[in-house]
Motif scaffolding. Structure first.
Motif, short mmCIF file in Angstrom:
data_model
loop_
_atom_site.label_atom_id
_atom_site.label_comp_id
_atom_site.label_asym_id
_atom_site.label_seq_id
_atom_site.Cartn_x
_atom_site.Cartn_y
_atom_site.Cartn_z
N GLY A 93 0.80 -1.22 0.00
CA GLY A 93 0.00 0.00 0.00
C GLY A 93 0.83 1.27 0.00
N ALA A 94 0.13 2.37 0.11
CA ALA A 94 0.77 3.69 0.10
C ALA A 94 -0.01 4.63 1.01
N GLY A 95 0.72 5.36 1.83
CA GLY A 95 0.07 6.29 2.75
C GLY A 95 0.70 6.20 4.13
N GLU A 96 -0.01 6.68 5.12
CA GLU A 96 0.50 6.66 6.48
C GLU A 96 0.67 5.21 6.95
N PRO A 97 1.70 4.95 7.78
CA PRO A 97 1.99 3.56 8.17
C PRO A 97 1.03 3.03 9.23
N VAL A 98 0.56 1.79 9.00
CA VAL A 98 -0.27 1.06 9.95
C VAL A 98 0.34 -0.32 10.13
N VAL A 99 0.55 -0.72 11.36
CA VAL A 99 1.05 -2.05 11.66
C VAL A 99 -0.10 -2.89 12.20
N PHE A 100 -0.31 -4.06 11.60
CA PHE A 100 -1.37 -4.97 12.02
C PHE A 100 -0.85 -5.93 13.09
N THR A 103 -3.74 -13.46 9.47
CA THR A 103 -4.84 -13.81 8.56
C THR A 103 -5.56 -12.53 8.11
N LEU A 104 -4.81 -11.43 8.07
CA LEU A 104 -5.41 -10.12 7.81
C LEU A 104 -5.13 -9.62 6.40
N GLY A 105 -4.85 -10.54 5.49
CA GLY A 105 -4.60 -10.13 4.11
C GLY A 105 -5.79 -9.43 3.48
N LEU A 116 -8.44 -4.25 1.70
CA LEU A 116 -9.48 -3.22 1.85
C LEU A 116 -8.88 -1.84 2.08
N LEU A 117 -7.69 -1.78 2.69
CA LEU A 117 -7.16 -0.50 3.17
C LEU A 117 -5.89 -0.03 2.46
N SER A 118 -5.29 -0.86 1.61
CA SER A 118 -3.97 -0.54 1.07
C SER A 118 -3.96 0.63 0.09
N ASP A 119 -5.13 1.05 -0.37
CA ASP A 119 -5.16 2.26 -1.20
C ASP A 119 -5.21 3.52 -0.35
N LYS A 120 -5.34 3.33 0.98
CA LYS A 120 -5.42 4.46 1.89
C LYS A 120 -4.18 4.61 2.77
N VAL A 121 -3.56 3.48 3.13
CA VAL A 121 -2.45 3.48 4.09
C VAL A 121 -1.42 2.45 3.65
N THR A 122 -0.22 2.55 4.24
CA THR A 122 0.79 1.52 4.06
C THR A 122 0.65 0.51 5.19
N VAL A 123 0.33 -0.72 4.83
CA VAL A 123 0.05 -1.77 5.81
C VAL A 123 1.31 -2.60 6.04
N HIS A 124 1.64 -2.82 7.31
CA HIS A 124 2.76 -3.68 7.70
C HIS A 124 2.16 -4.85 8.50
#
Length: 282
Positions: free
Chosen positions: A19-26, A36-38, A43-51
């Motif tokens: 993704g791209a955007g502010e960083p979020v760590v799951f 299991t949060l793929g 759902l969110l990777s167009d809004k934030v960068t998911v780690h």
């Protein structure tokens, strides 16, 4: 691309970002499971960068302890450092919600926002666990006998571990006609439950959760927090009320027709609530 995070004590953790955007760590659920949060990332990777990462001893990470809340918090901080994040949002699901909350309490300056999904609050589990067990058995329906037989078998094969887990996870979905299908998706690929990790951390939680000190710490937490519940979660949602009442900067979204994994059964509502919260300039 998959990455390897090295913890302070030399354990190798699997991680990936998208993704791209502010960083979020799951922080995934369990304890003892794997990420299991793929679908949440999608759902969110167009809004934030998911780690995303697998906790120690779980999934694609090195299967080595020790297992404890303090160790899990330190491992989460190792993920933060690995990705070079001065601050990050945290999204935790189920047990991962408890982990994310604990991290925010210990390191509030490193957490920009907290999304607390399907957690069980800050009271002792004795206040809700009996109702959960009753709801679990009710939702298992015709699968109850087989689940009980597998549960009582202390020498299950890997295939039986998977069958046992799929049946148990199926109870977490509101759409009963698709519950096993949803649980099969969670179990594919099958990476094996770390039952030692599960038992050790759950036992610790029973000793340390639900204290006055924990509630007081939550009352002083200034990190903006969104609590997300599936209205049909078999863990009574009243368990989370005390956390909502304690946090000073909190909002709550209850998604109708959804169970313990609300993004599966209410994806549009989940994306709107969580995506909006994460991208909102507070």
């Amino acid at each position: 691309m998959d990455e390897t995070v090295l913890t302070e004590d030399g354990v190798r953790l699997w991680a990936v970002r998208s993704g791209a955007g502010e960083p979020v760590v799951f922080c995934h659920g369990g304890p003892g499971l794997w990420d299991t949060l793929g679908d949440v990332a999608a759902l969110l990777s167009d809004k934030v960068t998911v780690h995303r990462w697998d906790q120690r001893g779980c999934g694609r990470s090195e299967r080595r302890g020790p297992y404890a809340m303090a160790r899990s918090v330190a491992d989460l901080d190792a993920v933060r450092r690995h990705f070079g994040l001065p601050r990050m949002a945290l999204l935790g699901h189920s047990w991962g919600a408890q982990l994310a909350l604990q991290y925010a309490l210990e390191h509030p300056g490193r957490v920009s926002k907290l999304v607390y999904v399907s957690g069980t609050g800050i009271d002792q589990d004795s206040t809700w666990h009996a109702a959960y067990k009753e709801n679990l058995r009710a939702n298992l329906g015709s699968h109850l006998g087989r689940w009980e037989a597998l549960r009582g078998n202390e020498e299950r094969s890997d295939a039986e571990d998977r069958e046992y887990s799929v049946l148990q996870w199926s109870a977490d979905f509101s759409e009963r006609e698709r519950a096993v299908e949803h649980a099969e998706r969670m179990a594919t690929p099958w990476l094996g439950v770390n039952f030692e990790c599960n038992a050790t951390i759950n036992a610790e939680g029973k000793r340390t959760w639900g204290t006055k000190a924990l509630r007081a710490a939550c009352e002083g937490l200034e990190v903006p927090t969104l609590i997300v519940d599936g209205a049909e979660d078999i863990r009574p949602r009243r368990a989370v009320d005390s956390l909502e009442q304690a946090l000073p900067r909190v909002s709550r979204q209850v998604l109708r027709g959804a169970g313990h994994l609300p993004w599966v059964e209410a994806p549009d509502g989940f994306r709107a609530a969580v995506g909006g919260f994460l991208t909102d300039r507070l």
